[in-house]
Scaffold this motif. Structure first.
Motif, mmCIF file in Angstrom:
data_model
loop_
_atom_site.group_PDB
_atom_site.id
_atom_site.type_symbol
_atom_site.label_atom_id
_atom_site.label_comp_id
_atom_site.label_asym_id
_atom_site.label_seq_id
_atom_site.Cartn_x
_atom_site.Cartn_y
_atom_site.Cartn_z
ATOM 1 N N PHE A 1 -5.059 1.483 -9.637
ATOM 2 C CA PHE A 1 -4.951 1.080 -8.240
ATOM 3 C C PHE A 1 -3.511 1.269 -7.749
ATOM 4 O O PHE A 1 -3.274 1.815 -6.672
ATOM 5 C CB PHE A 1 -5.404 -0.373 -8.086
ATOM 6 C CG PHE A 1 -5.520 -0.826 -6.670
ATOM 7 C CD1 PHE A 1 -6.690 -0.630 -5.963
ATOM 8 C CD2 PHE A 1 -4.459 -1.437 -6.032
ATOM 9 C CE1 PHE A 1 -6.808 -1.038 -4.641
ATOM 10 C CE2 PHE A 1 -4.560 -1.859 -4.719
ATOM 11 C CZ PHE A 1 -5.733 -1.652 -4.016
ATOM 12 N N VAL A 2 -2.554 0.829 -8.549
ATOM 13 C CA VAL A 2 -1.135 1.000 -8.201
ATOM 14 C C VAL A 2 -0.821 2.486 -8.044
ATOM 15 O O VAL A 2 -0.170 2.898 -7.069
ATOM 16 C CB VAL A 2 -0.223 0.337 -9.261
ATOM 17 C CG1 VAL A 2 1.239 0.694 -9.019
ATOM 18 C CG2 VAL A 2 -0.412 -1.172 -9.255
ATOM 19 N N ALA A 3 -1.288 3.305 -8.974
ATOM 20 C CA ALA A 3 -1.061 4.750 -8.896
ATOM 21 C C ALA A 3 -1.694 5.335 -7.636
ATOM 22 O O ALA A 3 -1.121 6.227 -6.991
ATOM 23 C CB ALA A 3 -1.606 5.439 -10.136
ATOM 24 N N GLY A 4 -2.874 4.836 -7.258
ATOM 25 C CA GLY A 4 -3.541 5.307 -6.045
ATOM 26 C C GLY A 4 -2.755 4.990 -4.790
ATOM 27 O O GLY A 4 -2.677 5.808 -3.867
ATOM 28 N N ILE A 5 -2.168 3.806 -4.744
ATOM 29 C CA ILE A 5 -1.328 3.438 -3.594
ATOM 30 C C ILE A 5 -0.143 4.396 -3.498
ATOM 31 O O ILE A 5 0.174 4.917 -2.420
ATOM 32 C CB ILE A 5 -0.835 1.972 -3.707
ATOM 33 C CG1 ILE A 5 -2.014 0.992 -3.651
ATOM 34 C CG2 ILE A 5 0.216 1.665 -2.634
ATOM 35 C CD1 ILE A 5 -2.743 0.926 -2.335
ATOM 36 N N LEU A 6 0.506 4.640 -4.629
ATOM 37 C CA LEU A 6 1.652 5.554 -4.643
ATOM 38 C C LEU A 6 1.246 6.958 -4.207
ATOM 39 O O LEU A 6 1.970 7.625 -3.451
ATOM 40 C CB LEU A 6 2.288 5.579 -6.038
ATOM 41 C CG LEU A 6 2.852 4.243 -6.527
ATOM 42 C CD1 LEU A 6 3.342 4.366 -7.969
ATOM 43 C CD2 LEU A 6 3.952 3.743 -5.611
ATOM 44 N N CYS A 7 0.094 7.415 -4.640
ATOM 45 C CA CYS A 7 -0.415 8.731 -4.243
ATOM 46 C C CYS A 7 -0.695 8.778 -2.744
ATOM 47 O O CYS A 7 -0.342 9.752 -2.069
ATOM 48 C CB CYS A 7 -1.674 9.046 -5.044
ATOM 49 S SG CYS A 7 -2.389 10.652 -4.652
ATOM 50 N N ALA A 8 -1.308 7.739 -2.211
ATOM 51 C CA ALA A 8 -1.638 7.712 -0.783
ATOM 52 C C ALA A 8 -0.380 7.761 0.077
ATOM 53 O O ALA A 8 -0.377 8.368 1.153
ATOM 54 C CB ALA A 8 -2.448 6.459 -0.453
ATOM 55 N N LEU A 9 0.679 7.144 -0.396
ATOM 56 C CA LEU A 9 1.936 7.183 0.348
ATOM 57 C C LEU A 9 2.493 8.607 0.425
ATOM 58 O O LEU A 9 3.189 8.955 1.373
ATOM 59 C CB LEU A 9 2.956 6.242 -0.287
ATOM 60 C CG LEU A 9 2.618 4.756 -0.163
ATOM 61 C CD1 LEU A 9 3.554 3.909 -1.011
ATOM 62 C CD2 LEU A 9 2.644 4.312 1.294
#
Length: 181
Positions: free
Chosen positions: A63-71
């Motif tokens: 989930f944390v990695a997904g947030i970073l990717c979305a940014l």
């Protein structure tokens, strides 16, 4: 504006479906929202069930990695394309492989990028929408309350569809979600 409304409605339906899919088809892990997994980490530690800690920690990290990717992605088209690819990959993983950890990681990552990019109304979780719905009703802003009520209704509809399709199609049921994307 109508296109954006339709997109949020489809994403809310997808959000409800994915949470049900991960829970019913992939070892009772919450993949959309991470509160349940964080609670399960604490329970596993308190009960000395350390083998379960990783099972619930992996989706949180994804989930944390997904947030970073979305940014990094920024574009709605890139987000939706990424979601489609992840859904396609998710449906190819047979149930039971590595206790479904890889599948839950993909769903958590997918939901994080959706949550980060499409913020209001939330399409992968309900609590914030329920809070805003309640506030809007209290302030007699019925049109706004209706918007959030509609998203909650679609999320619940997605959970119902998730249960039904997962029952009959198993892990491949997530491929249905590519259509609205």
């Amino acid at each position: 504006m109508e296109k954006e409304k339709t997109m949020y409605q489809a994403l809310a339906l997808i959000g409800g479906f994915l949470e049900t899919y991960a829970y019913t088809c992939r070892d009772h892990v919450f993949a959309n929202a991470q509160t349940g997994n964080i609670i399960k980490i604490g329970i596993a530690v308190a009960q000395y069930q350390f083998e379960d800690v990783l099972r619930y920690l992996l989706p949180v990290c994804a989930f944390v990695a997904g947030i970073l990717c979305a940014l990094r992605l920024q574009s709605a088209d890139c987000i939706l394309l990424t979601e489609g690819i992840l859904l396609l990959a998710t449906g190819t993983i047979p149930q039971g492989i590595y206790k479904n950890d890889l599948d839950n990681v993909l769903i958590s990552f997918l939901c994080a990028i959706q949550m980060e990019h499409f913020r209001t109304p939330a399409t992968t979780v309900c609590t914030g929408n329920l809070r805003i719905l309640s506030e809007q009703l209290a302030c007699r802003r019925f049109a706004q309350a209706g918007r959030y009520g509609n998203v909650l209704f679609l999320f619940i509809s997605g959970t119902i569809l998730g249960v039904l399709f997962t029952k009959y199609l198993g892990e491949k049921s997530v491929w249905i979600l590519i259509l609205p994307l």
